[in-house]
Design an enzyme around this catalytic site. Structure first.
Site, PDB file in Angstrom:
ATOM      1  N   TYR A 111       0.735  -1.184  -0.026  1.00  0.00           N
ATOM      2  CA  TYR A 111      -0.001  -0.054   0.132  1.00  0.00           C
ATOM      3  C   TYR A 111       0.951   1.146   0.138  1.00  0.00           C
ATOM      4  O   TYR A 111       1.645   1.524   1.035  1.00  0.00           O
ATOM      5  CB  TYR A 111      -0.949  -0.005   0.994  1.00  0.00           C
ATOM      6  CG  TYR A 111      -1.976   1.313   1.335  1.00  0.00           C
ATOM      7  CD1 TYR A 111      -3.236   0.747   1.092  1.00  0.00           C
ATOM      8  CD2 TYR A 111      -1.879   2.428   1.522  1.00  0.00           C
ATOM      9  CE1 TYR A 111      -4.209   1.650   1.179  1.00  0.00           C
ATOM     10  CE2 TYR A 111      -2.650   3.348   1.633  1.00  0.00           C
ATOM     11  CZ  TYR A 111      -4.046   2.859   1.368  1.00  0.00           C
ATOM     12  OH  TYR A 111      -5.006   3.920   1.492  1.00  0.00           O
ATOM     13  N   TYR A 134      -5.190   4.562  -7.585  1.00  0.00           N
ATOM     14  CA  TYR A 134      -5.324   4.785  -6.399  1.00  0.00           C
ATOM     15  C   TYR A 134      -6.726   4.335  -6.154  1.00  0.00           C
ATOM     16  O   TYR A 134      -7.667   4.880  -6.233  1.00  0.00           O
ATOM     17  CB  TYR A 134      -5.050   5.944  -5.707  1.00  0.00           C
ATOM     18  CG  TYR A 134      -5.268   5.939  -4.187  1.00  0.00           C
ATOM     19  CD1 TYR A 134      -4.565   5.152  -3.173  1.00  0.00           C
ATOM     20  CD2 TYR A 134      -6.095   6.836  -3.502  1.00  0.00           C
ATOM     21  CE1 TYR A 134      -4.593   5.166  -1.863  1.00  0.00           C
ATOM     22  CE2 TYR A 134      -6.133   7.046  -2.212  1.00  0.00           C
ATOM     23  CZ  TYR A 134      -5.517   6.109  -1.209  1.00  0.00           C
ATOM     24  OH  TYR A 134      -5.671   6.173   0.020  1.00  0.00           O
TER      25      TYR A 134
END
Length: 398
Positions: free
Chosen positions: A296, A346
């Protein structure tokens, strides 16, 4: 297989991802998060080769900045699933998507449900402009109500910039240490047709990008889009009977240390180490056994921190490791092989999961790893407060 056998590290996975589905992905308004979620779910169920009525579990994740009504539990009604055995919204900020995979796995292994769909959807890009305003609310880092807003510290960028600068200072690095992360992920994005930023990137091009909040330049920050991704989880035994290629879950862990405060980087800034140790213990492996990573990466800095806190690099050595090309195409520890959040897209914690599935099913095309091996997938949220990790592989046995 009993859950206790899995936790003790039998070497055989109990659960697997058996389907994945995408809505349209766009930098323009293309519909509500609820509509995009429905589209992704329908695609994931079809990809798994299941009948729509075979789904008896639904886990939902929305952005923590989105209106709760943007993705409600009533999504069940949209999909015409009248008798689900499992239904919940998961809230662990950026760690939520990985947590959904964990909870779905526990549910199917325990017999609470047979086939669970997990979905994340977001629509931050609005007609009034880009996604900047969606990510501008203050992120609390002081523990004093209203302090951040009064001091002009807006958005996750400012909060993470403080942590990033502390990291640089502690290890004697300058802001250029983040450039190799952006360059490596752009090189991967060029091999991924779903990536949004695929133009070649040089070091000079990176340095020419404007400052957002020092030490972050524009190209150190995630690229938000509108869209949804869903995936289906079932037992490894059922997965063997489906036409789709399963991706098996071998270990999982969480770590929630909260914000440790400034001036203590030597003690570790996050709970990632705890999440990683738990996942490795469950799988019966060590960090050295990991062959690739999907981190992430809301900011380039978090890749360096994750490499160190998951035990893949010694403290302070990740910048040199990435600069040497080890995470880029051809490197010995490929990371964020679809471009990650920086150059891919994203969609918070579901982006790393989607890329892991693509690689482990052998569907990554030009960016396909010859042998993905054991893959670490992570999520983090808040201001490095909340962490979750899973270890995935093609086979049910390591």
């Amino acid at each position: 297989m009993a859950l206790t056998e899995r936790v003790q590290g039998s070497g055989r996975a109990a659960t697997a991802i058996v389907g994945i589905g995408f809505s349209t992905l766009s930098r323009r308004p293309i519909g509500s998060a609820r509509m995009l979620a429905r589209d992704a779910i329908i695609a994931a169920v079809a990809d798994a080769g299941l009948e729509h009525t075979a789904i008896d579990g639904l886990l939902i994740n929305r952005s923590p900045l989105a209106d709760p009504e943007s993705l409600p539990l009533r999504l069940q009604q949209d999909l015409q699933w009248p008798r689900l055995r499992l239904l919940s919204g998961i809230e662990g900020e950026g760690s939520s998507a990985v947590q959904m995979l964990q909870y779905a796995s526990l549910a199917v292994a325990a017999g609470l449900a047979r086939h669970v769909v997990c979905v994340f959807a977001d629509d931050p890009i609005r007609p009034s402009g880009g996604g900047g305003q969606a990510f501008s609310p203050p992120v609390p880092v002081s523990g004093i109500d209203g302090w951040e807003e009064r001091c002009g510290l807006y958005g996750a960028t400012g909060a993470y910039a403080l942590a990033a600068q502390e990291y640089l200072d502690h290890h004697g690095l300058d802001a250029d240490a983040f450039a190799p992360v952006a360059l490596a992920q752009r090189a991967w994005a060029q091999r991924n047709p779903r990536a949004f930023l695929r133009e070649p990137l040089t070091r000079e091009g990176y340095l020419a990008s404007p400052w957002i909040v020092e030490p972050f330049r524009l190209l150190d920050c995630a690229y938000p889009i509108n869209g949804a991704i869903a995936f289906v989880v079932t037992t490894a035994e059922r997965a063997a009977d489906l036409a789709s290629t399963p991706v098996h879950l071998h270990g999982m862990g969480q770590g929630h240390g909260g914000f440790a405060g400034f001036g203590q980087p030597q003690q570790g800034l996050t709970g990632a180490a705890l999440a990683g140790r738990t996942a490795c213990a469950m799988a019966g492996v060590q960090p050295a056994d990991i062959g690739a990573c999907q981190f992430y990466d809301a900011f380039s800095f978090t890749v360096l921190l994750a490499l160190e806190e998951y035990g893949l690099c010694a403290p302070g050595e990740a910048a040199a490791f990435v600069a040497a090309g080890h995470t880029a195409p051809g490197g010995r520890l490929p990371c964020n092989t679809g471009g990650g959040h920086l150059s891919g897209y994203y969609l918070q914690g579901v982006t790393p999961i989607a890329e892991a599935v693509r690689q482990l099913r052998g569907e990554a095309g030009e960016g396909q790893l010859e042998e993905p091996g054991l893959m670490l997938v992570t999520g983090n949220g808040g201001r490095l407060d909340y962490h979750a990790a899973v270890l995935l592989a093609r086979g049910a046995v390591l």
